[in-house]
Design an enzyme around this catalytic site. Structure first.
Site, mmCIF file in Angstrom:
data_model
loop_
_atom_site.group_PDB
_atom_site.id
_atom_site.type_symbol
_atom_site.label_atom_id
_atom_site.label_comp_id
_atom_site.label_asym_id
_atom_site.label_seq_id
_atom_site.Cartn_x
_atom_site.Cartn_y
_atom_site.Cartn_z
ATOM 1 N N GLU A 149 0.867 -1.178 0.000
ATOM 2 C CA GLU A 149 0.000 0.000 0.000
ATOM 3 C C GLU A 149 0.908 1.235 0.000
ATOM 4 O O GLU A 149 0.942 1.998 0.959
ATOM 5 C CB GLU A 149 -0.957 -0.024 1.200
ATOM 6 C CG GLU A 149 -1.912 -1.204 1.163
ATOM 7 C CD GLU A 149 -2.866 -1.296 2.352
ATOM 8 O OE1 GLU A 149 -2.732 -0.489 3.290
ATOM 9 O OE2 GLU A 149 -3.741 -2.181 2.334
ATOM 10 N N ASN A 190 -0.316 -4.353 -4.351
ATOM 11 C CA ASN A 190 -1.706 -4.059 -3.986
ATOM 12 C C ASN A 190 -1.817 -2.667 -3.382
ATOM 13 O O ASN A 190 -0.913 -2.216 -2.681
ATOM 14 C CB ASN A 190 -2.189 -5.032 -2.907
ATOM 15 C CG ASN A 190 -2.502 -6.405 -3.445
ATOM 16 O OD1 ASN A 190 -2.206 -6.731 -4.580
ATOM 17 N ND2 ASN A 190 -3.111 -7.224 -2.608
ATOM 18 N N HIS A 226 -12.204 -2.264 -1.324
ATOM 19 C CA HIS A 226 -13.063 -2.195 -0.126
ATOM 20 C C HIS A 226 -14.034 -1.036 -0.352
ATOM 21 O O HIS A 226 -13.699 0.119 -0.100
ATOM 22 C CB HIS A 226 -12.210 -1.965 1.126
ATOM 23 C CG HIS A 226 -11.292 -3.096 1.448
ATOM 24 N ND1 HIS A 226 -11.759 -4.343 1.802
ATOM 25 C CD2 HIS A 226 -9.940 -3.176 1.465
ATOM 26 C CE1 HIS A 226 -10.723 -5.149 2.033
ATOM 27 N NE2 HIS A 226 -9.616 -4.466 1.826
ATOM 28 N N GLU A 254 -9.404 -7.804 -2.685
ATOM 29 C CA GLU A 254 -9.935 -7.799 -1.307
ATOM 30 C C GLU A 254 -11.361 -7.268 -1.276
ATOM 31 O O GLU A 254 -11.743 -6.511 -0.386
ATOM 32 C CB GLU A 254 -9.045 -6.943 -0.383
ATOM 33 C CG GLU A 254 -7.599 -7.371 -0.350
ATOM 34 C CD GLU A 254 -6.749 -6.578 0.639
ATOM 35 O OE1 GLU A 254 -7.313 -5.902 1.532
ATOM 36 O OE2 GLU A 254 -5.507 -6.634 0.516
ATOM 37 N N ASP A 256 -14.987 -6.200 -0.747
ATOM 38 C CA ASP A 256 -16.203 -6.236 0.078
ATOM 39 C C ASP A 256 -16.911 -4.899 -0.110
ATOM 40 O O ASP A 256 -16.307 -3.919 -0.548
ATOM 41 C CB ASP A 256 -15.937 -6.560 1.554
ATOM 42 C CG ASP A 256 -14.826 -5.748 2.199
ATOM 43 O OD1 ASP A 256 -14.595 -4.585 1.797
ATOM 44 O OD2 ASP A 256 -14.163 -6.274 3.116
#
Length: 335
Positions: A149, A190, A226, A254, A256
């Site tokens: 990140e 990522n 996310h 990832e 959601d």
């Protein structure tokens, strides 16, 4: 009622089957060691028609794998690797270096640049090397998410011990060490909030260009995704195409989509649309290889403990019942 709408999660098409029918490599999920004693949960997790790929949520992070210098421990990571292997599922490593969950011996060690660079090389080589070739022969190689990140939302480099000591060369060091340890692994960087066109996505595009121009190994970009219900970025597909135009693949790593609780009919219906939008974007970008959700059930979602009053972010509810979001995923692959 919301309960009645939950019952509309009725598609019988398994998610990995749907992804592969759409020409993708996998549909996957994260999991974590504490969840594996729940047999109702693992019954769904272990179904490779549902999930073709597994990501360990925490057991490959630095604090879990090298809690003190040179003392490596892999019991947690091995458990999930072996689970994926026995199920014939791909493994996505998570992660080689990150600004979070670093043991204090790393973050507060006051090492000079040569020593810290050596520590980073040793760590990435050891973790990636341990799982070299841990995949079915018929499958793509293990996917290693080097997940620093690296950027702030304004596109500047994130300040943490590796950047502060080594500058952005820490990224080169980690990727080079990972490539040496497993020449067949797919190496990904990522980040989150790179799904929107803007400073952060541009910074990642420029980083990938820079790495490629220097001959540093980089195979893919992971868009963490996310999201919030009703706020899926309209630029998602365009941003993915910007990365694939550079000669790297992309993945949603990832996913959601959280909401302010309690869940209502309207929110669950919007969430279904949002999951469909994200999955459809991956389907439409030829270089998007797959989608991973950040655990499949609300029971084990990270969201409520991180975002107060929010949750219900996953395609299954906390009772392992499929939500409308499940049908949205299937529709996305079939769109």
């Amino acid at each position: 009622t919301a309960a009645a709408l939950l019952a509309s999660g009725t598609s019988t098409v398994p998610l990995n089957t749907a992804a592969k029918a759409a020409g993708k490599k996998y549909f996957g999920t994260a999991t974590d060691n504490g969840e594996l004693s729940n047999s109702a949960y693992t019954k769904i997790l272990d179904d490779s028609t549902m999930f073709g790929q597994i990501t360990p949520g925490n057991s490959m992070k630095w604090d879990a794998t090298e809690p003190s210098r040179g003392q490596f421990t892999f019991s947690g990571a091995d458990q999930i690797v072996n689970l994926a292997k026995s199920n014939g599922q791909l493994l996505r490593g998570h992660n080689c270096v990150w600004y979070n969950q670093l043991p204090s011996w790393v973050s507060s060690g006051n090492f000079n640049s040569a020593t810290l660079s050596s520590i980073l090389t040793t760590h990435c080589s050891t973790v990636v090397g341990r799982y070299k070739g841990q995949h079915r022969q018929s499958s793509p190689p293990c996917l290693n998410s080097f997940s620093p990140e690296p950027f702030n939302d304004d596109g500047t480099f994130r300040s943490f011990v590796f950047y502060n000591t080594l500058g952005q060369s820490y990224i080169n060091t980690a990727l080079t060490a990972a490539r040496s340890a497993d020449p067949n692994a797919k190496l990904y960087i990522n980040d989150y909030n790179i799904e929107n066109s803007g400073a952060k996505a541009t910074a990642m595009v420029n980083l990938v260009k820079s790495l490629k121009s220097q001959g540093v190994p980089i195979d893919g970009v992971g868009l963490q995704s996310h999201f919030i219900v009703g706020q899926v970025p309209s630029s998602l597909k365009t941003v993915m195409q910007q990365f694939t135009a550079l000669g790297v693949e992309v993945a949603i790593t990832e996913l959601d989509i959280r909401m302010t609780l309690p869940a209502t009919d309207a929110l669950l219906a919007q969430q279904k649309k949002d999951y469909q939008t994200v999955v459809s974007a991956c389907k439409q970008v030829s270089g998007c290889v797959g989608v991973t959700i950040w655990d499949y059930t609300d029971e084990y979602s990270w969201v409520p403990s991180t975002f107060s009053g929010q949750g219900a972010a996953c395609p299954w509810d906390s009772n392992l019942i499929k939500k409308p979001a499940y049908d949205g995923i299937v529709a996305g692959w079939q769109s």
